[in-house]
Design an enzyme around this catalytic site. Sequence first.
Site, PDB file in Angstrom:
ATOM      1  N   GLU A   1      -6.199  -3.285  -1.864  1.00 22.59           N
ATOM      2  CA  GLU A   1      -6.063  -2.289  -0.807  1.00 22.59           C
ATOM      3  C   GLU A   1      -5.083  -1.175  -1.169  1.00 22.59           C
ATOM      4  O   GLU A   1      -5.045  -0.143  -0.510  1.00 22.59           O
ATOM      5  CB  GLU A   1      -5.679  -2.904   0.549  1.00 22.59           C
ATOM      6  CG  GLU A   1      -6.684  -3.913   1.080  1.00 22.59           C
ATOM      7  CD  GLU A   1      -6.317  -4.435   2.450  1.00 22.59           C
ATOM      8  OE1 GLU A   1      -5.753  -3.656   3.244  1.00 22.59           O
ATOM      9  OE2 GLU A   1      -6.592  -5.616   2.721  1.00 22.59           O
TER      10      GLU A   1
ATOM     11  N   GLU B   1       3.917  -4.489   6.120  1.00 23.25           N
ATOM     12  CA  GLU B   1       3.068  -5.595   5.673  1.00 23.25           C
ATOM     13  C   GLU B   1       1.938  -4.963   4.881  1.00 23.25           C
ATOM     14  O   GLU B   1       0.901  -4.607   5.421  1.00 23.25           O
ATOM     15  CB  GLU B   1       2.552  -6.395   6.874  1.00 23.25           C
ATOM     16  CG  GLU B   1       2.019  -7.768   6.481  1.00 23.25           C
ATOM     17  CD  GLU B   1       0.584  -7.725   5.974  1.00 23.25           C
ATOM     18  OE1 GLU B   1       0.378  -7.399   4.771  1.00 23.25           O
ATOM     19  OE2 GLU B   1      -0.309  -7.990   6.770  1.00 23.25           O
TER      20      GLU B   1
END
Length: 396
Positions: free
Chosen positions: A166, A157
């Site tokens: 990110e 994930e």
Amino acid sequence: WNPCGDDAFVCIRALTMSLGSDSVATATSVAAGVGPSNEHEKALDFANYFVSYGYIYHQKDMLQDRLRMEGYRTAILNNRACFEGKAVLDVGAGSGILAIWAAKAGARVVYAVEATSMAKHARRLAAANGVGDVVVVLEGYMEQVTLPEQVDVIVSEWMGYFLLRESMLDPVIAARDKWLKPGGALFPSSASIYLAPLCSSLYAPKLREFEREVSGWSHFKDFMGRENGVDISVLDAEWQQEQRDYLLHSCLWQLIDPAEVVGEAARLLHFETATVTQADVATVTRPFELTISSDSEVSGFGSWFDTAFEGSPSSPASSPVVLSTEPPLETHWGQQVLLLHPPQLAAAGDLLHGDFTLGRQRENHRLLALRIRLRHTRPATGEEVYPERVIHYRVD
């Protein structure tokens, strides 16, 4: 027409668009940012990013996301043939939930790689749920971990705000290139980003907040001169620009009401996780074309993403799953709003088009910078409704 309610029309007025400074270009530079290259940079990266994932409260925020959990759980447990007897790698395992599901789907072994101290909790959770003999938890950076074998499946994930914030896709790609067997499957197998025009409910309150900050600076300037004998007026432009960037040119999290969407969404980006490279997603430029569906005040753009779980050609998922964050769906990712300042009045059938550049901030490769080159034309008459403009945004 009444595009967004009475509040919104206060937004249409002559607001300066000349920034008069290189600060915006500097603050939102689009760059092919790279990760840490030495031990000092790795320590900073861990302190700035990874450390928060070592706390249970942070994991809880993701674990209570019903659609996220349902998507992964269904993709794994309803496609047991993709996992039974297989070696599986979970990249960025966190609390180990995906690894536990993979084990329950019949995996022979699951290597759960986690960079933070959450690894110890993942190890305990696996044991407490009866799969401690299948799930092997390895604490460390994926790029530095050595596995005892190649794997058949990678689960992860890795998605962040605007899909790519990110930069957690990077270690998945690195793991795929090093550890995934030819023909192996990735869960998810593909991802897409979408963009749509908005009559945004966020614009009017953000504009008022900006005006309050500008007015407050004027009072602060008077105070500094009166009480401290220091003239700070040379900072007027920089203060306004700083507040404009923060309040009006920063990507905003929101659960978008579908009624705010005033045109059909366009797919900006699509890639297959089996073939995408780090260079493919480090800097992305794509054309876009959005057709306005009704007379509206366009005061922003909304963005969301979806991921598909389809296995691989040699190991296809019998029950494919799509995990979407499209409004009105509610996930911890929400949707992202890019305000258009000042807004533009549009008629049904108008085209908003141009190109969209998404890249990594030079100062932090985990954060994003966006640039939209926007044209607004009216096909019915062939006229250019507004001059071309370029807007910079940050995804912090």
